[in-house]
Design an enzyme around this catalytic site. Sequence first.
Site, PDB file in Angstrom:
ATOM      1  N   CYS A  63       0.842  -1.432  -0.480  1.00 18.26           N
ATOM      2  CA  CYS A  63       0.559   0.282   0.120  1.00 18.26           C
ATOM      3  C   CYS A  63       0.795   0.835  -0.123  1.00 18.26           C
ATOM      4  O   CYS A  63       2.011   1.254   0.183  1.00 18.26           O
ATOM      5  CB  CYS A  63      -0.747  -0.171   1.342  1.00 18.26           C
ATOM      6  SG  CYS A  63      -0.501  -0.024   2.516  1.00 18.26           S
ATOM      7  N   CYS A 119       3.035   2.313   2.509  1.00 14.41           N
ATOM      8  CA  CYS A 119       4.462   1.434   3.169  1.00 14.41           C
ATOM      9  C   CYS A 119       5.237   2.272   2.734  1.00 14.41           C
ATOM     10  O   CYS A 119       6.151   2.361   3.346  1.00 14.41           O
ATOM     11  CB  CYS A 119       4.315   0.457   2.256  1.00 14.41           C
ATOM     12  SG  CYS A 119       2.845  -0.381   2.038  1.00 14.41           S
ATOM     13  N   ASP A 164      55.529   1.602 -30.879  1.00 17.55           N
ATOM     14  CA  ASP A 164      56.181   2.517 -30.402  1.00 17.55           C
ATOM     15  C   ASP A 164      56.957   1.925 -29.639  1.00 17.55           C
ATOM     16  O   ASP A 164      57.306   0.774 -28.916  1.00 17.55           O
ATOM     17  CB  ASP A 164      55.465   3.095 -29.500  1.00 17.55           C
ATOM     18  CG  ASP A 164      55.965   4.750 -28.816  1.00 17.55           C
ATOM     19  OD1 ASP A 164      56.399   4.804 -29.147  1.00 17.55           O
ATOM     20  OD2 ASP A 164      55.415   4.680 -27.533  1.00 17.55           O
ATOM     21  N   ASP A 211      51.553   3.596 -25.424  1.00 13.31           N
ATOM     22  CA  ASP A 211      51.371   3.352 -23.810  1.00 13.31           C
ATOM     23  C   ASP A 211      49.669   4.311 -23.949  1.00 13.31           C
ATOM     24  O   ASP A 211      48.990   3.462 -22.176  1.00 13.31           O
ATOM     25  CB  ASP A 211      52.097   4.317 -23.387  1.00 13.31           C
ATOM     26  CG  ASP A 211      52.674   5.941 -23.728  1.00 13.31           C
ATOM     27  OD1 ASP A 211      51.655   6.423 -24.592  1.00 13.31           O
ATOM     28  OD2 ASP A 211      53.652   6.435 -23.249  1.00 13.31           O
ATOM     29  N   ASP A 248      50.431   8.326 -26.866  1.00 14.45           N
ATOM     30  CA  ASP A 248      50.098   8.094 -28.652  1.00 14.45           C
ATOM     31  C   ASP A 248      48.395   8.272 -28.643  1.00 14.45           C
ATOM     32  O   ASP A 248      48.184   7.445 -29.812  1.00 14.45           O
ATOM     33  CB  ASP A 248      50.295   6.459 -28.261  1.00 14.45           C
ATOM     34  CG  ASP A 248      51.935   6.492 -28.672  1.00 14.45           C
ATOM     35  OD1 ASP A 248      53.187   7.180 -28.695  1.00 14.45           O
ATOM     36  OD2 ASP A 248      52.676   5.391 -27.773  1.00 14.45           O
TER      37      ASP A 248
END
Lengths: 117, 782
Positions: free
Chosen positions: B52, B55, B468, B667, B671
């Site tokens: 209800c 609540c 790289d 990395d 890059d």
Amino acid sequence: MMWINLIGLVVIGLIVWWFWLYQTKSTEVRDGSIEVRVKDGVYQPANITVPANESVQLMFYREDATPCAETLLIPELEISETLVLNKRVMVTIPPKKAGRYPFHCQMQMYRGTLVIK
Amino acid sequence: MNSKPDSAKAHGCCSGGDKTSTANEAVDTKTQTRQVSSDAGEIQLNIQGASCASCVTKIETALKQVAGVTSAEMNFAQRTVLINSNASPSELVRAVEEAGYNATLANADSDEAAIEEKEQADWAYYKKLMRHMVIALSLGVPLMIYGLVTGEMSVNTTTERIVWLIIGLMTLGVMVFSGRHFYVGAWNSFKNHSANMDTLIALGTGTAWLYSMTVVFFPGYVPEMARHVYFEATAMIIGLINLGLALEIKARGKTSEAIKRLIGLQAKTARVIRDGDDIDIPIEDVLLNDLIRVRPGERISVDGVVVEGQTSIDESMLTGEPMPIEKRKDDEVVAGTINKSGSIVFRAERVGKDTALAQIINMVKRAQNSKPPIGRLADVISAYFVPVVMIIAVMSALAWLNFGPAPEVAFAIVSATTVLIIACPCALGLATPMSVMVGVGKAAEAGVLIRNGEALQSASKITTMVLDKTGTITEGAPKVTDVVIASAHNQDDVLSLAASLESGSEHPLAMAIVESAKEQGVPIHSVTDFESIAGKGVAATLNSQRLLFGNEKLMKEKSIELHHYVDKAQRLAAEAKTPMYFAIDSKLVAVIAVADPIKSDSIDAINRLQHNGIRVVMLTGDNRMTAKAVARKAGIVDYVAEVMPEDKANKVLELQREGEIVGMTGDGINDAPALAHANVGFAIGTGTDVAIESADITLMRGSLHGLADAIAVSKATLRNIKQNLFGAFIYNVAGIPFAAGVFYPFLGLLLSPVIAGAAMAFSSLTVVTNANRLRLFKAKEH
């Protein structure tokens, strides 16, 4: 025979109209969220209209044990979510421009459309 | 709601080259799903038992009384409550329970519990399907055997009508009990103006049953030759499709083994030191800055930093690195790894969904559900498939009625039913996702995190891999090897001044010089007017002297005479060292060389890539001589030296213009533009740092073997997808015309609906089984 052929053609026409041409009704999202039940082979509601540029929440509730129903995909929003059986899973749709965004299970057997307008 | 705006940004900056802004937007959306978690101060609970509206107040009040709760708002319609709090989720659940309701954390079940629940649900569904199968086949098989033995399935006499009526009603029972889900699913889809596999099964079996009942009730309306019943087909099809679905569930379970293994790495409890006592608590309740004790043999529960003790930790389960890593005070430890030797105390720095392991699991799950572009055609076809099959079924029936031999009606019914039953949209729909699921999981097992299906597909096509040099081919931790004095300064002074200048830079070469100065114990002073000249060097002022450190290009630009030191520098470069010039007030003072050793397995891994037909190109900011020496050592023919960071991206574009599909490994920070332009950007993880999720593919350990593994697993997955798609297409393209009776005029062959049912049931099972073959894939031993 002519009648049978005619009936056959009408059936084909009905298939095309019902599955492809018919404009389905869409349920509008109010208060920013809606519950989508995944039950008996379908999403209910399957067509959902949400306002543009507003974030809404779709609360998926999967009651269907079929494994197909497990994954929800909204490809154009790159959303994929695992729907746990008998659990509510919230999916937040970010604010988006107007458009139609289909959502479906992995095999596209459960299908629905998110209409943003 | 979005708790990770920065990570979202990071995604955007480094996304793959052929992705558009939509992809970047989409990444943002990814971070926005599943936000109802426990890690952002906002917690959502699902409430059960609230019947209800009153609540709502009761539950909200109970929650607001919990210490640390700033707000609690319940959505009665959804039966959820959103709480802003720094209290632990279990305290909140307890508060709701004490108020007389049940609560569960929304979307935040532990992954392990979720998997367990899923397995239980799958098992229950499997048993249900098997029961359905047994019931259906216990009617279908005897009927089919009777039909095959006697050849009599027709209705001619009153006795036959009564017997077939009883059997017809039994078949109806099978349809209701074993096939209910097909009919309900089909009806619901129909109401939604959509059609799916259920539609085909329901129409196929329904047509066969209705026709048979028509024959039983009104035999007079059906030509004598066509008075056949097809109850056995209806029961057999339902039984076989249930069997196929059940076996598919079993096979699907195996496809998620990799994610289960990752989830299994999560510890369940942590031993937290609170008020001087060690207490075991569930890991969901571990808070930031908690001190956690870990004994030998135990698993690290959350991410953190060691504050006490020393140990070695096995990180192989996350990185694939077999050797345990030594950890002491201030070193990071990562959830899921195993403490081998010593006892340590560490401070929790990332908990819940923020731990590296949780992010890896999330990333793998996300990737497993994403689709590579190769699957898009199948998706488009799936979308139109079912209605098209229905139309083909009607056309086939009409063709038989118009042009078929007697009994036309029976032929028409059989062909239409068989067309509906044999068509299998599921095999098409499953072909791609099943393979991706297994492939991405396999990659994760090898320490390779693939971001999505698109990255997976692109990685399988790579023709050129750009590497790289620093930190990728080499260790990335250069050391000073030579200091050649070119002035009256002594070595310590030079090192002190150079280190003072370089202390403002984060370049690995600069760090090597600072490190060397520290080792030698020479002083490091503060400088002013620090200036970083991208790709060339640095300058700063110390005691009114202008210090300049950099490469030959920079010295030439500043008109600094290098004399014969150029030769010396070249000699150093030929030894794979990086010589740099150090000048004070425009006068050369010294040449300082640093060397960055090649990683122990780089040569092997590069060789492996080349052996697989991939061209390897090395990019470096180093001078030509050093680059040449390193490339030669590493077995690389193509290299580009003296590359500025922005030139890396240009080089990638240049290679793409030559028609190459380019993978770029770097990395992830310097890059970024090159990674973004490459077809596939690879980031090399520093062990467990998943922050480099920005790349398309992240290698969890530093070894370049990860690149070869990633490409190998992508190729294997794509091959598997192609087999699946080919199989599914061919099956439907050949099966549907066969079922329609196209071959009947030439060969006299017409497929039985029962065979069609079996073929359909097993076509999707075949796809899943074939995807499961990928589990046998093994990254090459190294």
